[in-house]
Design an enzyme around this catalytic site. Structure first.
Site, mmCIF file in Angstrom:
data_model
loop_
_atom_site.group_PDB
_atom_site.id
_atom_site.type_symbol
_atom_site.label_atom_id
_atom_site.label_comp_id
_atom_site.label_asym_id
_atom_site.label_seq_id
_atom_site.Cartn_x
_atom_site.Cartn_y
_atom_site.Cartn_z
ATOM 1 N N GLU A 96 0.763 -1.117 0.012
ATOM 2 C CA GLU A 96 0.029 -0.130 -0.138
ATOM 3 C C GLU A 96 0.916 1.109 0.138
ATOM 4 O O GLU A 96 1.971 1.262 0.476
ATOM 5 C CB GLU A 96 -0.907 -0.162 1.061
ATOM 6 C CG GLU A 96 -0.324 -0.245 2.560
ATOM 7 C CD GLU A 96 -1.284 -0.480 3.626
ATOM 8 O OE1 GLU A 96 -1.896 -1.656 3.564
ATOM 9 O OE2 GLU A 96 -1.625 0.093 4.421
ATOM 10 N N CYS A 109 3.349 8.301 0.752
ATOM 11 C CA CYS A 109 4.302 7.386 1.420
ATOM 12 C C CYS A 109 4.277 6.176 0.911
ATOM 13 O O CYS A 109 3.125 5.450 0.505
ATOM 14 C CB CYS A 109 3.377 7.498 2.836
ATOM 15 S SG CYS A 109 3.904 6.084 3.928
ATOM 16 N N CYS A 116 7.221 -6.884 6.838
ATOM 17 C CA CYS A 116 8.414 -6.381 7.605
ATOM 18 C C CYS A 116 8.693 -7.542 8.671
ATOM 19 O O CYS A 116 7.991 -8.205 9.363
ATOM 20 C CB CYS A 116 8.218 -5.223 8.316
ATOM 21 S SG CYS A 116 9.256 -4.511 9.096
ATOM 22 N N CYS A 120 7.706 -4.857 15.334
ATOM 23 C CA CYS A 120 7.362 -3.748 16.266
ATOM 24 C C CYS A 120 5.923 -3.894 16.769
ATOM 25 O O CYS A 120 4.944 -4.409 15.913
ATOM 26 C CB CYS A 120 7.372 -2.254 15.747
ATOM 27 S SG CYS A 120 9.034 -2.144 15.158
ATOM 28 N N CYS A 123 2.723 -2.038 15.265
ATOM 29 C CA CYS A 123 2.555 -1.828 13.878
ATOM 30 C C CYS A 123 1.612 -3.337 13.182
ATOM 31 O O CYS A 123 2.127 -4.220 13.288
ATOM 32 C CB CYS A 123 4.030 -1.835 13.238
ATOM 33 S SG CYS A 123 4.081 -1.538 11.575
ATOM 34 N N CYS A 337 -0.112 2.953 8.384
ATOM 35 C CA CYS A 337 0.674 1.964 7.443
ATOM 36 C C CYS A 337 0.471 0.478 7.893
ATOM 37 O O CYS A 337 0.270 0.186 8.945
ATOM 38 C CB CYS A 337 2.184 2.062 7.520
ATOM 39 S SG CYS A 337 3.095 1.449 8.886
HETATM 40 N N1 SAH Z 1 9.836 0.738 9.004
HETATM 41 C C1 SAH Z 1 10.440 2.014 9.085
HETATM 42 C C2 SAH Z 1 9.212 2.707 8.113
HETATM 43 C C3 SAH Z 1 7.848 2.340 8.159
HETATM 44 S S1 SAH Z 1 6.716 2.552 9.425
HETATM 45 C C4 SAH Z 1 10.288 2.470 10.610
HETATM 46 O O1 SAH Z 1 9.691 1.834 11.426
HETATM 47 O O2 SAH Z 1 10.597 3.558 10.678
HETATM 48 C C5 SAH Z 1 6.620 4.320 9.360
HETATM 49 C C6 SAH Z 1 6.316 4.681 10.717
HETATM 50 O O3 SAH Z 1 4.998 4.588 11.174
HETATM 51 C C7 SAH Z 1 7.506 4.448 11.786
HETATM 52 O O4 SAH Z 1 7.639 5.515 12.429
HETATM 53 C C8 SAH Z 1 6.421 3.512 12.809
HETATM 54 O O5 SAH Z 1 6.892 3.412 14.009
HETATM 55 C C9 SAH Z 1 5.118 4.060 12.376
HETATM 56 N N2 SAH Z 1 3.952 3.280 12.981
HETATM 57 C C10 SAH Z 1 3.779 2.109 12.742
HETATM 58 N N3 SAH Z 1 2.828 1.729 13.360
HETATM 59 C C11 SAH Z 1 2.372 2.788 14.039
HETATM 60 C C12 SAH Z 1 1.028 2.992 14.993
HETATM 61 N N4 SAH Z 1 0.138 2.047 15.106
HETATM 62 N N5 SAH Z 1 0.744 4.185 15.167
HETATM 63 C C13 SAH Z 1 1.620 5.039 14.992
HETATM 64 N N6 SAH Z 1 2.741 4.979 14.246
HETATM 65 C C14 SAH Z 1 2.889 3.715 13.932
HETATM 66 FE FE1 SF4 Z 2 8.575 -2.863 10.553
HETATM 67 FE FE2 SF4 Z 2 6.239 -1.744 11.214
HETATM 68 FE FE3 SF4 Z 2 8.538 -1.856 12.904
HETATM 69 FE FE4 SF4 Z 2 8.497 0.023 10.750
HETATM 70 S S1 SF4 Z 2 7.207 -0.125 12.692
HETATM 71 S S2 SF4 Z 2 10.027 -1.553 11.458
HETATM 72 S S3 SF4 Z 2 7.084 -1.333 9.343
HETATM 73 S S4 SF4 Z 2 7.244 -3.507 12.223
#
Ligand code: SAH
Ligand code: SF4
Length: 351
Positions: A96, A109, A116, A120, A123, A337
């Site tokens: 996406e 974006c 991934c 995290c 996420c 995302c």
């Molecule tokens: N993997 C990279 C880029 C993609 S995630 C990273 O982690 O930086 C893009 C951003 O969205 C990151 O800052 C991530 O921590 C944030 N993100 C992911 N899930 C989220 C959520 N549920 N609420 C707020 N930010 C979130």
């Molecule tokens: Fe991967 Fe989501 Fe963590 Fe970014 S925030 S590194 S996309 S698991």
């Protein structure tokens, strides 16, 4: 439909590589610029390259694959015009992108991987692990086809969709060069942000490339104990190691780093953590984005209260760190995302 073996994805080639490939085919190298333009327009078939001979179009078709993502789903926010695309790539994987309309320009974006592997806890993108890396062309396609479909001129790019960009280092680097190429859509590197969960070794490698992009670090907690709970990558690269790499990045490139900080209730939003964060970032120019955490159904990490966010910001400011609270775009369309892809996977539309 799988990508045909032995064929090169033509959109992964830069001008010089395209010139070489044409020369190897016994064609004139000057064709490279024309073909490159068509690819970045973007065309959906070699057939559309109307200033090239029929014979050459056929030879290109025989030798290369042309990636053309299909729009699987598209959602437009009624509130702010944000457009969320779910693309089906050749081979069937879905990724996406989100196109946001800011006053300073339309910003897309993009995703860099299918899934991934960083895991995290807050996420949606990491829920199913990593399926595969996207090619440079597939990352580029998200920009090209979103621009074509929406009719909106895209001027900024953030690598903040699904995937960890630095875990797909070579393809992402190639994408950065392709998208900023003066022969293509030419989006300046100063208009591109790359976000990472903190692969310190790759941050140092990236520093050596001397790019003009903005590096954005998803820090989300200032101490190892709290950060480990939500970001397993902390075990490989503890906070001190990450900050050391960030300092090196700034000292090498002169580019100010931006820190993302999603406020998680009772995990990362306590006043002592604001003080610790300020201490950690002291000494180099930086900017902190406080993000209201988007709750994900499968996760027990909860968003902070408005009051906790306000207080956190105040402590940072008092300690000399600029911090803004980021506005959420597209709240009515799940613009965070990974959420649309996850829903599609749950519904059994994608493997
Ligand atoms: N993997 C990279 C880029 C993609 S995630 C990273 O982690 O930086 C893009 C951003 O969205 C990151 O800052 C991530 O921590 C944030 N993100 C992911 N899930 C989220 C959520 N549920 N609420 C707020 N930010 C979130
Ligand atoms: Fe991967 Fe989501 Fe963590 Fe970014 S925030 S590194 S996309 S698991």
């Amino acid at each position: 439909m799988t990508l045909e073996a032995n064929k090169t994805e033509i959109k992964t080639l830069n001008i010089d590589e395209l010139k070489q490939a044409l020369t190897d085919m016994g064609e004139k190298p000057f064709r490279a610029k024309q073909i490159f333009k068509w690819l970045h327009l973007p065309v959906s078939s070699f057939e559309e390259m109307s200033d090239q001979s029929k014979a050459l179009r056929q030879r290109l078709e025989d030798k290369f694959t042309l990636t053309v993502p299909h729009i699987e789903r598209k959602q437009v926010s009624k509130l702010d015009g944000t457009i969320k695309y779910l693309w089906r790539m050749q081979g069937g994987d879905c990724v996406e992108s989100v196109l946001m309309r800011y006053e300073h320009g339309n910003t897309i974006c993009v995703s860099t991987q299918v899934g991934c592997r960083m895991g995290c806890k807050f996420c949606a993108s990491g829920l199913f692990g990593l399926k595969r890396n996207l090619s440079a062309g597939e990352i580029l396609d998200q920009v090209l086809f979103a621009q074509k479909d929406s009719g909106l001129k895209i001027s900024n790019i953030v690598l903040m969709g699904t995937g960890e960009p630095l875990d797909n280092y070579d393809n992402v680097l190639k994408f950065l060069h392709l998208v900023s190429s003066s022969d293509g859509i030419c989006i300046g590197q100063r208009h591109i942000s790359l976000s990472t969960s903190g692969l310190a070794d790759k941050i140092e490698k990236l520093a050596q490339e001397k790019l003009q992009i903005t590096l954005s670090i998803s820090l989300h907690a200032p101490d190892n104990e709290s950060r480990e709970k939500i970001m397993p990558v902390t075990r490989s690269f503890p906070v001190e190691r990450l900050i050391k790499a960030c300092r090196y990045y700034f000292d090498t490139t002169g580019r100010r780093i931006s820190y993302e900080y999603a406020m998680s209730r009772n995990i990362s939003d306590r006043p002592w953590q604001a003080k610790q964060l300020a201490k950690l970032l002291h000494g180099r120019p930086c900017h902190v984005n406080l993000i209201p955490l988007n709750p994900v159904k499968e996760s027990d990490v909860q968003p902070s209260t408005k009051e906790a966010v306000r207080k956190f910001q105040q402590i940072l400011t008092q300690n000399g760190i600029t911090a803004t609270v980021r506005r959420r775009l597209g709240p009515d369309i799940d613009a965070a995302c990974g959420q649309l892809r996850r829903r599609t996977i749950e519904e059994g539309e994608s493997k």
